[in-house]
Design a protein around this motif. Structure first.
Motif, short mmCIF file in Angstrom:
data_model
loop_
_atom_site.label_atom_id
_atom_site.label_comp_id
_atom_site.label_asym_id
_atom_site.label_seq_id
_atom_site.Cartn_x
_atom_site.Cartn_y
_atom_site.Cartn_z
N PRO A 162 0.83 -1.14 0.07
CA PRO A 162 0.14 0.00 0.04
C PRO A 162 0.88 1.23 -0.03
O PRO A 162 2.04 1.35 0.46
CB PRO A 162 -0.84 -0.09 1.30
CG PRO A 162 -0.70 -1.54 1.77
CD PRO A 162 0.55 -2.35 1.26
N ALA A 163 0.27 2.38 -0.33
CA ALA A 163 0.91 3.75 -0.63
C ALA A 163 1.40 3.85 0.84
O ALA A 163 0.76 3.63 1.88
CB ALA A 163 -0.19 4.65 -1.06
N ASN A 164 2.59 4.89 0.79
CA ASN A 164 3.04 5.28 1.92
C ASN A 164 2.85 6.64 2.20
O ASN A 164 3.36 7.77 1.02
CB ASN A 164 4.73 5.38 1.89
CG ASN A 164 5.37 5.97 3.08
OD1 ASN A 164 4.69 6.29 4.22
ND2 ASN A 164 6.58 5.84 3.26
N ILE A 165 1.83 7.02 2.78
CA ILE A 165 1.30 8.42 2.98
C ILE A 165 1.74 9.15 4.45
O ILE A 165 1.43 8.60 5.37
CB ILE A 165 -0.20 8.65 2.85
CG1 ILE A 165 -0.52 8.01 1.60
CG2 ILE A 165 -0.74 9.83 3.05
CD1 ILE A 165 -2.14 7.67 1.24
N ASN A 166 2.40 10.24 4.40
CA ASN A 166 2.82 10.68 5.70
C ASN A 166 1.65 11.50 6.50
O ASN A 166 0.65 11.49 5.92
CB ASN A 166 3.88 11.72 5.51
CG ASN A 166 3.63 12.94 5.03
OD1 ASN A 166 2.50 13.27 4.61
ND2 ASN A 166 4.59 13.69 4.24
N GLY A 169 -0.36 13.99 4.86
CA GLY A 169 -1.31 13.52 3.61
C GLY A 169 -0.47 13.55 2.26
O GLY A 169 -1.13 13.19 1.32
N GLU A 170 0.66 13.63 2.50
CA GLU A 170 1.68 13.74 1.25
C GLU A 170 1.73 12.42 0.88
O GLU A 170 2.14 11.34 1.92
CB GLU A 170 2.88 14.35 1.39
CG GLU A 170 2.57 15.83 1.77
CD GLU A 170 4.18 16.48 2.09
OE1 GLU A 170 4.22 17.66 1.52
OE2 GLU A 170 4.89 15.83 2.79
N VAL A 171 1.85 11.87 -0.60
CA VAL A 171 2.08 10.41 -0.73
C VAL A 171 3.58 10.24 -1.22
O VAL A 171 4.26 10.72 -2.08
CB VAL A 171 1.45 10.21 -2.33
CG1 VAL A 171 1.62 8.69 -2.74
CG2 VAL A 171 -0.10 10.22 -1.75
N ILE A 172 4.31 9.65 -0.14
CA ILE A 172 5.82 9.47 -0.36
C ILE A 172 5.88 8.21 -1.31
O ILE A 172 6.82 8.31 -2.15
CB ILE A 172 6.40 9.02 0.92
CG1 ILE A 172 5.78 9.88 2.07
CG2 ILE A 172 7.76 8.65 0.81
CD1 ILE A 172 6.45 11.47 2.01
N ARG A 173 5.08 7.10 -1.57
CA ARG A 173 5.20 6.32 -2.53
C ARG A 173 3.98 5.93 -2.84
O ARG A 173 2.93 5.55 -1.65
CB ARG A 173 5.98 4.94 -1.84
CG ARG A 173 6.42 4.07 -2.88
CD ARG A 173 6.90 2.66 -1.89
NE ARG A 173 5.66 2.11 -1.09
CZ ARG A 173 5.75 2.16 0.18
NH1 ARG A 173 7.25 2.72 0.76
NH2 ARG A 173 5.04 1.74 0.86
N PRO A 174 3.61 5.44 -4.09
CA PRO A 174 1.96 5.11 -4.47
C PRO A 174 2.02 3.39 -4.22
O PRO A 174 2.88 3.07 -3.87
CB PRO A 174 1.97 5.29 -5.77
CG PRO A 174 3.65 5.25 -6.31
CD PRO A 174 4.31 5.65 -5.13
#
Length: 271
Positions: A162-166, A169-174
């Motif tokens: 799953p996506a890495n979201i900080n 709310g920023e998507v670090i990795r999809p």
């Protein structure tokens, strides 16, 4: 499997200066990695924090450009307890245990981690033990049980990270999809895996569930092929990204854990 080392002591190589291996030291390490995909060196640098130590060692195995991932300094990541930066949100920068995994399982398929180096500057006061398992061993065990386990674990969508979201709310990795096992252009086996249930979604297929359950169960046996040990100052792990975990640890004023980690897209040369 002939003469496969049965104890961690069998893969430890005593060396002098990791920055300049002798021909004999190089050959012993290389041959061990050929056999088990890993070796542990015990050098004479003690708690010297010079990052050139692991870097120059890696260059002798034709690894020149480490993966410059987030948190790395020129490709070398200092693994220590950090609580006041973004690193504190990630388990490798805490004293918590880390479940079985291969490094970079969340990377894109064209940037898979094939080699991993760990160099210990100083261990914790207690804990911080690693378990290590050659991924070729678990491949063999699964294939012996049912060749179809290998077939389904090589499907390109069998595991989704799953996506890495900080917290902002920023998507670090999809979201990332990929296989567990794959074969490189040179014919080498590669493995992507994590035992963290929050970090992975498995394909909804009964055969996949069976294979993953068997894999999980094997990692929690007392198999002689699972090595366990705690790196001490001046020691390090050289490997083709084998399966590994880390136990939790405790520090005190005199014993702050510091390891350097380096990841490469290439395998260790001549292995």
């Amino acid at each position: 499997m002939d003469d496969y080392p049965q104890n961690i002591e069998d893969i430890i190589v005593e060396i002098n200066d990791p920055r300049k291996l002798s021909t004999a030291e190089y050959k012993v390490i290389r041959d061990l990695v050929r056999k088990t995909n890993m070796a542990i060196y015990a050098g004479n640098t003690g708690d010297d924090p010079d990052k050139d130590i692991p870097d120059k060692l890696a260059q002798q195995f034709e690894l020149f450009t480490p993966d410059d991932n987030r948190g790395a300094d020129d490709g070398i990541t200092a693994l220590r307890v950090v609580s006041d930066e973004w690193r504190g949100e990630y388990i490798p920068y805490t004293n918590k245990s880390i479940h079985w995994h291969t490094d970079g399982y969340y990377n894109t398929l064209d940037h898979q981690i094939n080699a991993l180096f760990l160099h210990c500057v100083s261990p914790a006061a207690s804990g911080g033990e690693n378990a290590l398992l050659d991924h070729e061993i678990i491949y063999i065990r699964l294939r012996q049980q049912n060749p179809d386990y290998i077939r389904v674990l090589m499907q390109p969508d069998v595991m989704m990270i799953p996506a890495n979201i900080n917290k902002q709310g920023e998507v670090i990795r999809p979201d990332r999809y990929g296989p567990v096992f794959s074969i490189s252009a040179d014919g080498d086996l590669h493995m992507r895996y994590t035992a963290r249930t929050r970090s992975i979604e498995w394909k909804q297929d009964p055969l996949v569930q069976e294979a993953v359950a068997l894999l999980h169960d094997y990692l929690h046996t007392d198999s002689p092929y699972i090595y366990r040990g705690t790196l001490q100052s001046g020691q390090g792990l050289i490997c083709n990204n084998v399966l590994h975990d880390r136990s939790g640890f405790e520090e005190d004023d005199e014993h702050k854990r510091l390891l350097y980690r380096m990841r490469y897209y290439q395998r260790i040369a001549n292995t």
